[in-house]
Scaffold this motif. Structure first.
Motif, mmCIF file in Angstrom:
data_model
loop_
_atom_site.group_PDB
_atom_site.id
_atom_site.type_symbol
_atom_site.label_atom_id
_atom_site.label_comp_id
_atom_site.label_asym_id
_atom_site.label_seq_id
_atom_site.Cartn_x
_atom_site.Cartn_y
_atom_site.Cartn_z
ATOM 1 N N GLY A 98 0.665 -1.310 -0.066
ATOM 2 C CA GLY A 98 -0.145 0.016 -0.001
ATOM 3 C C GLY A 98 0.693 1.128 0.011
ATOM 4 N N MET A 99 1.805 1.385 0.607
ATOM 5 C CA MET A 99 2.791 2.488 0.839
ATOM 6 C C MET A 99 3.500 2.720 -0.566
ATOM 7 S SD MET A 99 4.624 2.104 4.567
ATOM 8 C CE MET A 99 3.970 2.698 5.970
ATOM 9 N N ILE A 100 3.958 1.414 -1.111
ATOM 10 C CA ILE A 100 4.473 1.669 -2.807
ATOM 11 C C ILE A 100 3.412 2.249 -3.420
ATOM 12 C CG2 ILE A 100 5.758 0.331 -4.332
ATOM 13 C CD1 ILE A 100 6.997 -1.423 -2.487
ATOM 14 N N THR A 101 2.112 1.656 -3.523
ATOM 15 C CA THR A 101 1.338 1.725 -4.515
ATOM 16 C C THR A 101 0.669 3.432 -4.528
ATOM 17 O OG1 THR A 101 0.454 -0.435 -4.363
ATOM 18 C CG2 THR A 101 -0.734 0.969 -5.735
ATOM 19 N N ALA A 102 0.840 3.757 -3.084
ATOM 20 C CA ALA A 102 0.215 5.286 -2.839
ATOM 21 C C ALA A 102 1.181 6.280 -3.605
ATOM 22 C CB ALA A 102 0.099 5.377 -1.646
ATOM 23 N N GLN A 103 2.283 5.809 -3.829
ATOM 24 C CA GLN A 103 3.227 6.886 -4.550
ATOM 25 C C GLN A 103 2.902 7.254 -5.812
ATOM 26 O OE1 GLN A 103 5.261 8.078 -2.110
ATOM 27 N NE2 GLN A 103 4.127 6.972 -0.818
ATOM 28 N N SER A 104 2.132 6.414 -6.481
ATOM 29 C CA SER A 104 1.998 6.473 -8.110
ATOM 30 C C SER A 104 0.464 6.058 -8.505
ATOM 31 C CB SER A 104 2.990 5.790 -8.720
ATOM 32 O OG SER A 104 2.722 5.637 -10.214
ATOM 33 N N ALA A 105 -0.304 7.130 -9.101
ATOM 34 C CA ALA A 105 -1.483 6.706 -9.660
ATOM 35 C C ALA A 105 -1.352 5.807 -10.769
ATOM 36 C CB ALA A 105 -1.945 8.061 -10.036
ATOM 37 N N LEU A 106 -0.274 5.792 -11.458
ATOM 38 C CA LEU A 106 -0.060 4.947 -12.464
ATOM 39 C C LEU A 106 -0.004 3.445 -12.061
ATOM 40 C CD1 LEU A 106 0.273 4.195 -15.522
ATOM 41 C CD2 LEU A 106 2.930 4.576 -15.050
ATOM 42 N N ARG A 108 -1.071 2.045 -9.243
ATOM 43 C CA ARG A 108 -2.339 1.801 -8.656
ATOM 44 C C ARG A 108 -3.159 1.536 -9.905
ATOM 45 N NH1 ARG A 108 -1.837 6.600 -5.481
ATOM 46 N NH2 ARG A 108 -3.488 7.648 -6.958
ATOM 47 N N ALA A 109 -3.150 2.138 -10.696
ATOM 48 C CA ALA A 109 -4.088 1.732 -12.200
ATOM 49 C C ALA A 109 -3.492 0.345 -12.763
ATOM 50 C CB ALA A 109 -4.043 2.699 -13.260
ATOM 51 N N ILE A 110 -2.264 -0.020 -12.650
ATOM 52 C CA ILE A 110 -1.606 -1.309 -13.272
ATOM 53 C C ILE A 110 -2.127 -2.301 -12.289
ATOM 54 C CG2 ILE A 110 0.404 -2.498 -13.937
ATOM 55 C CD1 ILE A 110 1.456 0.489 -14.590
ATOM 56 N N LEU A 111 -1.657 -2.111 -10.985
ATOM 57 C CA LEU A 111 -1.929 -3.322 -10.017
ATOM 58 C C LEU A 111 -3.277 -3.653 -9.604
ATOM 59 C CD1 LEU A 111 1.049 -2.421 -7.704
ATOM 60 C CD2 LEU A 111 0.801 -4.443 -9.777
ATOM 61 N N ASN A 112 -4.234 -2.611 -9.683
ATOM 62 C CA ASN A 112 -5.460 -2.742 -9.137
ATOM 63 C C ASN A 112 -6.326 -4.023 -9.743
ATOM 64 O OD1 ASN A 112 -7.682 -1.597 -7.651
ATOM 65 N ND2 ASN A 112 -8.849 -1.379 -9.309
ATOM 66 N N PRO A 113 -6.099 -4.242 -10.955
ATOM 67 C CA PRO A 113 -6.983 -5.465 -11.636
ATOM 68 C C PRO A 113 -6.616 -6.745 -10.929
ATOM 69 C CG PRO A 113 -6.565 -4.004 -13.321
ATOM 70 C CD PRO A 113 -5.595 -3.449 -12.129
ATOM 71 N N TYR A 114 -5.079 -6.973 -10.718
ATOM 72 C CA TYR A 114 -4.732 -7.889 -10.159
ATOM 73 C C TYR A 114 -5.021 -8.194 -8.706
ATOM 74 C CZ TYR A 114 -1.976 -7.896 -14.569
ATOM 75 O OH TYR A 114 -1.828 -7.710 -15.895
#
Length: 273
Positions: A98-106, A108-114
């Motif tokens: 979550g800390m890593i993903t929160a740094q970049s909206a891109l 989040r968009a890539i990882l969200n489906p998985y």
């Protein structure tokens, strides 16, 4: 102010008996007694067999007997170990990602489906696969528990870190704070209440995850004991196991609340009232 007005104000300010802690505890106990009485009456009036629905006394008797002889505590420690290990693993991975993903909206968009796909898949369906991959030991139960705990912590961490006050962010920029200073001194402290909300949810889900994992390929633990009691038609013991699991979930939830209020009292938000 007249004596009548003074008495009226005192009556308004004085809390009613059910607004006190003692009053609330008494009401909780009263509801419990009412539920137990209704349960006992239903079994007696319907003349139900103990194989279908035992009386509260039969459940208590079975729980006391199997606690004294060590059967329930033996399985409890195994399930508790799976709960705590799975919760710790799921928490670390969920918060870190979550800390890593929160740094970049891109990102989040890539990882969200998985991430959504991993949560949409039924965990009970994964249990046989985990047993084939990891064996019949504690590992598959811990992994399934971690998978169930992972998602709420990931979501809450992302929400907490990305919902910092924009005026505070602007102040940090005006003070020429670096990205990491803003992250650790503003975003993380603001995210702590949300992360702890996720921890409270995850610790109760960990109980579910451990039991689900024990339903497949386990001969020890409270979940495995439920399956065994189903095969032997020992319904009172099955209910006793459910009581144990309920108490474990409540105790762990309260422990997480206590940890939050103790170590982060400066950010603690009082609930209730």
């Amino acid at each position: 102010m007249t004596a009548l007005e003074t008495a009226a104000n005192e009556a308004i300010e004085r809390p009613v008996w059910y607004g006190t802690r003692l009053g609330q505890a008494m009401l909780t106990l009263l509801v419990f007694v009412a539920v137990m009485t209704a349960w006992w009456l239903y079994v007696r009036v319907m003349a139900l067999s103990p194989l279908v629905l035992p009386t509260p006394y039969a459940v208590w008797d079975s729980m006391a007997e199997n606690t004294v002889n060590g059967l329930l505590p033996m399985h409890l420690w195994i399930t508790l170990a799976e709960i705590l290990l799975g919760f710790a693993l799921g928490s670390v991975v969920g918060i870190a990602l979550g800390m890593i993903t929160a740094q970049s909206a891109l990102m989040r968009a890539i990882l969200n489906p998985y991430i959504l796909a991993s949560q949409a898949m039924p965990k009970l369906a994964l249990a046989p696969i985990m047993v084939m991959w990891l064996g019949f030991g504690i590992a598959p139960k811990v992994v399934i528990t971690a998978l169930i705990c992972f998602f709420p912590l990931l979501e809450n961490t992302i929400i907490g870190l990305t919902s910092a006050n924009p005026y505070q962010l602007e102040l940090f920029r005006a003070l020429t704070a670096s990205r990491w200073q803003t992250f650790f001194k503003l975003r993380v402290p603001n995210a702590l209440p949300v992360i702890f909300a996720g921890l409270r949810v995850a610790i109760t889900l960990a109980v579910v995850g451990a039991v689900v994992g024990e339903y497949v390929g386990a001969n020890r633990g409270l979940g495995a004991l439920i399956i065994a009691t189903q095969g032997s038609f020992d319904t009172p013991l099955m209910f006793a196991v459910l009581v144990y699991l309920t108490v474990v979930g409540i105790v762990l939830y309260k422990a997480m609340q206590l940890m939050e209020s103790t170590f982060f009292s400066w950010r603690y938000i009082k609930r209730g009232d």
